[in-house]
Design a protein around this motif. Structure first.
Motif, short mmCIF file in Angstrom:
data_model
loop_
_atom_site.label_atom_id
_atom_site.label_comp_id
_atom_site.label_asym_id
_atom_site.label_seq_id
_atom_site.Cartn_x
_atom_site.Cartn_y
_atom_site.Cartn_z
N THR A 25 -18.59 -0.79 18.24
CA THR A 25 -18.25 -2.07 18.86
C THR A 25 -16.85 -2.56 18.48
N ARG A 26 -16.25 -1.97 17.44
CA ARG A 26 -14.92 -2.42 17.03
C ARG A 26 -13.81 -1.79 17.87
N LEU A 27 -14.17 -0.85 18.72
CA LEU A 27 -13.16 -0.11 19.49
C LEU A 27 -13.06 -0.64 20.91
N PRO A 28 -11.84 -0.70 21.46
CA PRO A 28 -11.71 -1.01 22.89
C PRO A 28 -12.21 0.16 23.73
N THR A 29 -12.38 -0.08 25.01
CA THR A 29 -12.99 0.93 25.89
C THR A 29 -12.20 2.23 25.90
N ALA A 30 -10.87 2.15 25.95
CA ALA A 30 -10.05 3.37 26.00
C ALA A 30 -10.24 4.21 24.75
N GLN A 31 -10.34 3.59 23.59
CA GLN A 31 -10.52 4.34 22.35
C GLN A 31 -11.94 4.88 22.24
N GLN A 32 -12.92 4.18 22.82
CA GLN A 32 -14.28 4.71 22.88
C GLN A 32 -14.33 5.99 23.72
N GLY A 69 -26.24 6.98 14.92
CA GLY A 69 -25.30 5.93 14.54
C GLY A 69 -24.10 6.39 13.73
N THR A 70 -24.00 7.67 13.45
CA THR A 70 -22.85 8.20 12.71
C THR A 70 -22.21 9.32 13.51
N LEU A 71 -20.94 9.52 13.27
CA LEU A 71 -20.20 10.61 13.89
C LEU A 71 -20.02 11.70 12.84
N ASP A 72 -20.67 12.83 13.05
CA ASP A 72 -20.56 13.97 12.13
C ASP A 72 -19.46 14.88 12.69
N ALA A 73 -18.27 14.86 12.06
CA ALA A 73 -17.11 15.56 12.61
C ALA A 73 -16.37 16.30 11.51
N TRP A 74 -15.56 17.27 11.96
CA TRP A 74 -14.73 18.01 11.01
C TRP A 74 -13.57 17.14 10.57
N TYR A 104 -17.18 19.17 7.21
CA TYR A 104 -17.77 18.19 8.12
C TYR A 104 -18.23 16.98 7.32
N LEU A 105 -17.83 15.78 7.78
CA LEU A 105 -18.22 14.54 7.13
C LEU A 105 -18.83 13.60 8.15
N GLU A 106 -19.61 12.63 7.66
CA GLU A 106 -20.23 11.63 8.52
C GLU A 106 -19.45 10.32 8.45
N PHE A 107 -19.10 9.77 9.62
CA PHE A 107 -18.37 8.51 9.71
C PHE A 107 -19.23 7.52 10.51
N PRO A 108 -19.60 6.38 9.93
CA PRO A 108 -20.39 5.39 10.68
C PRO A 108 -19.60 4.89 11.88
N LEU A 109 -20.22 4.92 13.06
CA LEU A 109 -19.54 4.47 14.27
C LEU A 109 -19.14 3.00 14.19
N ALA A 110 -19.98 2.20 13.55
CA ALA A 110 -19.69 0.77 13.47
C ALA A 110 -18.51 0.47 12.56
N GLU A 111 -18.10 1.44 11.70
CA GLU A 111 -17.00 1.20 10.77
C GLU A 111 -15.66 1.72 11.30
N ILE A 112 -15.67 2.41 12.45
CA ILE A 112 -14.42 2.95 13.00
C ILE A 112 -13.69 1.83 13.72
N THR A 113 -12.46 1.53 13.25
CA THR A 113 -11.71 0.40 13.82
C THR A 113 -10.59 0.85 14.75
N GLU A 114 -10.20 2.12 14.70
CA GLU A 114 -9.11 2.59 15.55
C GLU A 114 -9.24 4.09 15.77
N VAL A 115 -8.92 4.55 16.98
CA VAL A 115 -8.89 5.97 17.32
C VAL A 115 -7.57 6.25 18.03
N ARG A 116 -6.85 7.25 17.54
CA ARG A 116 -5.57 7.62 18.13
C ARG A 116 -5.55 9.11 18.41
N GLY A 117 -4.81 9.49 19.43
CA GLY A 117 -4.66 10.91 19.73
C GLY A 117 -3.84 11.60 18.65
#
Length: 805
Positions: free
Chosen positions: A738-745, A778-783, A790-803
């Motif tokens: 929910t912390r991410l705008p639509t484009a970053q989602q 509810g978590t993103l398990d990614a490299w 591979y680590l788990e990142f809570p989706l609710a804690e992700i505040t920004e996604v960049r290319g």
């Protein structure tokens, strides 16, 4: 093709999948795949396929090449085509399948990976299929109908049907024989040259338009095609018909026998225990020599012959040994170019290396030789290449080295290779994609180098050589700074420890001022004796002689008499004449002194110099009056000039010739190091980050890949899971991130569905570069590239996604 491979991977059992992962380490390189579709993409990668083919033996390549020439190859069809029974073909077909280079479909048709075809422009010397030529844009509909009429076929019907009729005629040996029976004289000879020495040949284009010539007749009847005026080609089907029903492609399922003779295993073992410690000791001596006299490089690159001979003479090595060990030390990063010294000097890694245990030092050297991309003792036109010069063969030389040792490892213990020609033939069978000329040139050099390193003795592999040849881990690239896994292989560690077990750590001191070591000396003992004595001989027993000059050299390096005698007493009983010589040399040491000064200050005014010498604030310069008009400073000239100017004096710099030298200073550009991203969003320079690392850790070990059998079990289990992913990714991310705008989602969704690479920031400021993600409640398990896992990142804690590109 990936779809066919994925479909087959879903049907294989766990054991077959584990063999594929073990044979294709590229498939489980980080980030290791967790789904079969990702695995299929990696296995089908063209470059990865070509790299896997380098390790195939001759029969597997011959089978793959034959399969490329068939439209729908099957196991039975390939066996008939090669003229061998099916049981002789089966193990090599399985070998291809175990490398994911070939696989059967439900109908038994063998599919080959797309990258396999890149090795052969014309498999078996055969051209393109007839369909390729008949569907070409250069063949018009009118020309196709004319060809059909020339073959006695009906010309009506659509293009596809006409092509099928022509292919049927020209692929039938009987009908082709009847057709060529009416051809002009010389036609069969012309076609024979294309069939056996083609498929493409240079021709006289004018003969293809002259009536009555074999060339025009062949072109009119679809037996030859001309892509250009002076080039003609024969199709695959026609060439096979012309070669006749008795033609079978070459297939050699058995390796050529290697000539071998029996040797004494105990003698082989003994020679290994002599050579291995000698290698460690000589490397230390070479590097000590370069620390005193930097090794200059030629303008064209590399070390000149004169320098190699100088180093060999000063260290007691022969030239071949010097050439080899200098290049091994450079690859091991123990020796490197230093701009300030204008030559090659030992690195900080050498300081750590010499403090390590003997077996670890030996493994560093063997690992460097194993991945070295040049051949030190290879002769071209009777001459050696320049030491540390560029070798255009590059990585091919390293592959030759590994192939030669692997072939020698197939010989049973207690046997040695008897002929180098038979060895080259055997190696070519095991690694046929190696250049044969390069193999013939490098194989003798590999044997000589292996003998110097203790890997080969009397033509037989030692235990150390077998341990190195049997390594399963990748040796790494020559330019890779990370430690190859081979240095930590337990079998190699055990063999290297045993190879150094017989080293002598004590010496016999004689009243004739000699020290004798009956056996291979340890590196520490040899280094001590080399510092205080002159070596006179080496071999089964090494002899050093103490002289006034050798002892004075030790005292010049900071020893005193008591310290020197204590170290010698720790390795043997010191006779009275040696003690007298040491103390007498120490007594006379220092009769003449030499003082180093930073610079000289001169002035005609003696009162001014006296004032400067007595100035309290200039005391840190260490000023001393040598004469009324001469003052010396302990500080260098630049620092002395700055201090004098700071306190109101006006000095000028003077050169050695007495001329005043004042130059306009140029502004230096600021130096920027490489920036890296640290957890928490902090940025640091790479040099600062490296400086904070453990000084005792000379290398960084890469995270090992997962075990192939365990990972195969996980992949098979993941393949059985049936989940509906349509719309699920976007729904979960939209609901939880929910912390991410639509484009970053959306970008985060591509990380999950397509494995793209992106940089994320969490609420606590942690940053990470991720890819190959999966959603797990509810978590993103990614490299995570920073963590190498591979680590788990809570989706609710992700505040920004960049290319991340």
């Amino acid at each position: 093709m990936e779809d066919h491979l994925l479909g087959w991977l879903r049907t294989v059992d766990e054991n077959r999948l584990a063999r594929i992962l073990a044979n294709r380490p590229d498939a489980i390189a980080p980030p290791w795949p967790r789904r079969l579709d990702t695995l299929a993409q990696r296995l089908g990668n063209g470059f990865a396929v070509m790299e896997a083919m380098r390790g195939l033996p001759l029969p597997a390549l011959q089978l793959a090449e034959a399969g490329l020439t068939m439209s729908r190859p099957t196991a039975e069809g390939l066996a008939a085509f090669l003229g061998v029974p099916g049981e002789a073909l089966a193990p090599w077909l399985d070998h291809l399948c175990d490398h994911a280079l070939a696989w059967p479909d439900d109908d038994g048709v063998i599919h080959l990976a797309e990258g396999v075809a890149r090795w052969w422009a014309a498999p078996l010397g055969l051209g393109e299929p007839l369909e390729h030529y008949l569907n070409s844009w250069t063949i018009s509909n009118d020309a196709l109908r004319a060809l059909a009429r020339s073959l006695g076929l009906p010309s009506h019907g659509n293009k596809r049907r006409t092509i099928a009729r022509v292919i049927e005629v020209l692929s039938d040996p009987v009908r082709l024989d009847r057709l060529t029976a009416t051809a002009p004289e010389g036609t069969l000879a012309l076609l024979g040259r294309f069939a056996w020495d083609g498929p493409s040949r240079d021709v006289d284009g004018g003969r293809f338009v002259m009536h009555g010539t074999p060339e025009k007749w062949c072109a009119d009847h679809g037996l030859l095609f001309r892509p250009s005026w002076h080039v003609a080609e024969v199709s695959r089907e026609v060439a096979l018909c012309l070669r006749g029903p008795g033609y079978h492609p070459p297939f050699q399922p058995e390796a050529p026998e290697m000539a071998a003779i029996p040797v004494d295993p105990e003698e082989v073992d003994h020679l290994m225990t002599l050579a291995a410690p000698h290698v460690v000791e000589r490397c230390a001596a070479l590097l000590d020599n370069t620390s005193k006299t930097p090794l200059p490089l030629l303008k064209t690159g590399g070390v000149g012959v004169r320098e190699v001979r100088r180093v060999a003479k000063e260290t007691g090595c022969d030239e071949d040994e010097t050439r080899l060990l200098l290049e091994v030390c450079a690859v091991a990063r123990l020796l490197a170019w230093d701009e300030k010294s204008a030559g090659m000097i030992p690195t900080e890694r050498f300081d750590r290396w010499r403090l390590d245990e003997g077996s670890a030092r030996l493994r560093v050297l063997l690992s460097a030789w194993w991945r070295m991309e040049r051949s030190s003792l290879r002769k071209i036109d009777g001459k050696y290449a320049t030491v540390l010069g560029d070798d255009p063969s590059g990585s091919a030389v390293a592959r030759v080295r590994r192939a030669v040792l692997a072939a020698l490892a197939d010989l049973p213990a207690g046997t040695a290779v008897a002929g180098r020609d038979s060895l080259v033939r055997n190696v070519h069978w095991h690694a046929p994609l190696l250049d044969q000329a390069l193999l013939a040139e490098c194989a003798p050099a590999v044997l000589d180098e292996a003998t110097l390193l203790g890997l080969l003795a009397n033509g037989a592999l030692t235990d150390l050589g077998r341990a190195l040849a049997g390594l399963g881990a990748s040796p790494g690239d020559e330019n890779d700074d990370a430690v190859p896994q081979v240095e930590h292989d337990p079998v190699l560690a055990e063999a290297s420890t045993r190879a150094l077990a017989s080293v002598r750590r004590s010496a016999l001191f004689g009243p004739d001022l000699t020290a004798v070591v009956t056996g291979p000396p340890s590196a520490e003992l040899a280094a001590l004796l080399d510092r205080v004595a002159e070596r006179e001989s080496r071999g089964a027993a090494s002899v050093w002689r103490f002289t006034t000059e050798s002892l004075r050299g030790a005292l010049d390096h900071g020893y005193d008499a008591d310290e020197l005698l204590d170290e010698l007493a720790a390795v043997g009983t010191i006779p009275q004449p040696l003690e007298y010589l040491v103390r007498d040399t120490a007594r006379r040491h220092g009769e003449v002194t030499v003082t180093t000064v930073g610079c000289v200050v001169q002035a005609g005014d003696t009162g001014l110099l006296a004032e400067i010498a007595g100035h309290r604030r200039l005391a840190r310069l260490g000023l001393r009056l040598l004469a009324p008009t001469v003052l010396v400073s302990a500080a260098p000239a630049e620092r002395t000039l700055a201090a004098l100017r700071e306190h109101g004096y006006s000095p000028v710099p003077v050169s050695d010739t007495g001329e005043i030298t004042i130059h306009r200073a140029r502004a230096e550009e600021p130096h920027h190091g490489k920036l890296i991203l640290l957890p928490g969003g902090q940025v640091a320079e790479l040099s600062e980050f490296a400086a904070g690392a453990d000084p005792q850790a000379p290398y960084v070990l890469a995270e090992p890949a997962p075990d192939p059998h365990e990972h195969a079990r996980r992949l098979v289990a993941a393949g059985r899971e049936e989940t509906d992913k349509h719309g699920r990714t976007w729904a979960v991310i939209g609901r939880m991130a929910t912390r991410l705008p639509t484009a970053q989602q959306s970008l985060l969704g591509f990380v999950v569905d397509r494995g793209v690479r992106a940089a994320i920031t969490l609420a606590d400021g942690l940053t990470a570069t991720i890819s190959h993600g999966e959603l797990r409640s509810g978590t993103l398990d990614a490299w995570c590239e920073e963590a190498g896992d591979y680590l788990e990142f809570p989706l609710a804690e992700i505040t920004e996604v960049r290319g991340a590109y």
